[in-house]
Design an enzyme around this catalytic site. Structure first.
Site: not given
Length: 320
Positions: A29, A56, A58, A80, A128
């Site tokens: 992406e 979008l 994965e 990412q 994240h």
């Protein structure tokens, strides 16, 4: 002499691979924009048919990359955010990793997965900030965590050339590191550790960006304690011989591991050390706490991660 940054080292390794081998391609992406630094400028240089911006999903582009690898391509996929690895765990662990093993080597999957900015960045919070490299080492996939720009270049170059799937974690804490490069950049063998600083009193094994904290602590304690800093670089296959040789020199072990404590890499290193019979003192580990979900607040985020203070205290305890 060239001052090389960590993201630029990854970018150069990928550019060199694309230039040298037409079978290399990139999927992910926003790879055309190069937002993470890994693919910056590569779509303009090599074209959108080799550096492919994907939808979008994965699962979709990871599956496409595995298929491409099976028919002779050498795809590199960029994820990412480290938690995205959970979305594609089935494709990587149960498909890409096992094709060669289940076909007696008749099918190969030369796939490279790169996670630029793995682990925590300030304020990136729980979903994240994971650092699940121990999970992939446990599965038995080749798992790399370079600490320096030179090693980032060399390990990515080797990963792309490898006939097996490889996951490379580029720690967020190492992205700001720059290194004076005086010699040509070359591939780094997968499965070979690196002694950054020799010592005689205690072995401090550090993973990824924690290598730099380990070196700072070793320098600080140098007047009283000789600390050997060992960087595994490859978590699977682990260079157990290098660890055993280091422990033969020092007899003591501290491990700095930026992942959760239970069943983490630090536990494997401590078990390896215990099996070697070389220890003259109980081994120690500095990790994230069990079940860690890093909070948004920067102060709380940092409080849950391995720190230089914690490393210093562990080293001092180990040599008592």
């Amino acid at each position: 002499m060239t001052l090389l940054s960590y993201p630029k080292a990854l970018n150069r390794a990928l550019a060199d691979a694309l230039a040298d081998d037409p079978a290399v391609c990139v999927l992910g992406e926003d790879v055309g924009a190069g937002l993470a630094g890994l693919t910056l400028g590569l779509q303009q240089r090599f074209g959108a048919d080799r550096v492919v911006d994907t939808p979008l999903s994965e699962q979709a582009f990871t599956s496409a990359a595995i298929g491409a690898a099976l028919v002779g391509m050498r795809p590199v996929i960029e994820l990412q955010i480290p938690s995205l690895l959970y979305l594609v765990l089935e494709q990587l662990a149960n498909q890409a990793h096992k094709f060669s093993l289940m076909t007696g080597g008749q099918a190969r999957v030369p796939l490279t997965v790169v996670v630029p900015g793995s682990g925590s960045r300030s304020g990136w919070a729980g979903q994240h900030s994971d650092h699940p490299y121990s999970l992939f080492a446990h599965i038995g996939m080749k798992t790399l965590v370079p600490a320096t720009p030179g090693d980032a270049y060399g390990l990515l170059a080797s990963a792309i050339r490898d006939d097996d799937p490889v996951v490379l974690f580029a720690p967020a804490g190492a992205l700001a590191v720059r290194e004076d490069v005086t010699a040509p950049l070359v591939p780094v063998p997968i499965g070979r550790a690196r002694v950054h600083r020799p010592g005689t009193d205690v072995t401090l094994v550090a993973v990824g960006h924690l290598v730099h904290d380990a070196l700072a602590v070793a320098e600080e304690l140098a007047p009283e304690i000789s600390v050997e800093v060992l960087d595994p670089r490859t978590l699977y296959p682990l260079d157990r011989a290098a660890l055993t040789a280091s422990l033969a020199r020092t007899g003591r072990l501290v491990v700095a591991d930026d992942s959760n404590r239970t069943s983490g890499l630090a536990a494997e290193l401590l078990a390896t050390a215990a099996e070697s019979g070389r220890l003259s003192a109980p081994p120690l580990r500095v990790t994230r706490p069990d079940g860690t979900v890093l909070p948004f607040a920067p102060a709380l985020d940092r409080a849950l991660q391995p720190s230089r203070d914690a490393l210093r205290e562990a080293v001092l305890t180990a040599v008592k």
